[in-house]
Design a protein around this motif. Structure first.
Motif, short mmCIF file in Angstrom:
data_model
loop_
_atom_site.label_atom_id
_atom_site.label_comp_id
_atom_site.label_asym_id
_atom_site.label_seq_id
_atom_site.Cartn_x
_atom_site.Cartn_y
_atom_site.Cartn_z
N PRO A 1 0.83 -1.21 0.00
CA PRO A 1 0.00 0.00 0.00
C PRO A 1 0.86 1.25 0.00
CG PRO A 1 -0.72 -1.52 1.69
CD PRO A 1 0.57 -2.05 1.16
N LYS A 2 0.33 2.30 -0.56
CA LYS A 2 1.02 3.58 -0.63
C LYS A 2 0.51 4.50 0.47
CE LYS A 2 1.50 7.60 -3.58
NZ LYS A 2 0.94 8.31 -4.73
N ILE A 3 1.41 5.19 1.15
CA ILE A 3 1.02 6.22 2.11
C ILE A 3 0.62 7.42 1.26
CG2 ILE A 3 1.71 7.69 4.02
CD1 ILE A 3 3.88 5.57 4.68
N ALA A 4 -0.67 7.59 1.04
CA ALA A 4 -1.17 8.60 0.11
C ALA A 4 -1.56 9.91 0.78
CB ALA A 4 -2.38 8.04 -0.65
N ARG A 5 -1.96 9.84 2.04
CA ARG A 5 -2.41 11.03 2.75
C ARG A 5 -1.79 11.06 4.15
NH1 ARG A 5 -5.65 9.09 -0.78
NH2 ARG A 5 -6.21 7.30 0.48
N GLN A 6 -0.49 11.18 4.21
CA GLN A 6 0.23 11.12 5.47
C GLN A 6 -0.27 12.16 6.46
OE1 GLN A 6 4.45 12.05 5.45
NE2 GLN A 6 4.82 10.53 7.04
#
Length: 109
Positions: free
Chosen positions: A33-38
């Motif tokens: 998964p991508k950290i999209a909205r840290q």
């Protein structure tokens, strides 16, 4: 704040994506998964807690770290430390049976 999804440890189960109450991650097919909205991370540690392979690191700091070194996190024992500290790591026995706080409700007032 969520700082790392280890691509070498992640098995792509997406439990972190589902556990996150603020939708910080984007699921990526055939990839971690991508950290999209840290900046939406509330540092609740739910993603780290539910990760079965300790592939996530949530820093207790509220601001993003300038640099995250995965090798250093592994060497220091921080990667997966939250699961271990709360007793959710593989091989640990649940400690709930030792919790006697339920007896407070039986006390006379």
């Amino acid at each position: 704040m969520i700082e790392l999804v280890s691509s070498s440890r992640c098995v792509g189960c997406n439990l972190c994506v589902n556990a996150c109450p603020t939708n910080v991650f984007d699921a990526i097919p055939d990839a971690p998964p991508k950290i999209a909205r840290q900046s939406d991370c509330q540092t609740c540690f739910m993603c780290e807690l539910y990760c079965p392979v300790d592939a996530l690191y949530v820093s207790p700091e509220v601001d993003p770290l300038a640099f995250v070194d995965e090798a250093e996190l592994i060497a220091s024992g921080l990667l997966g430390s939250y699961r271990r500290d709360v007793g959710w790591s593989k091989g640990q026995m649940p400690q709930a049976q030792e919790d006697m706080s339920f007896q407070f409700s039986k006390m006379k007032r």
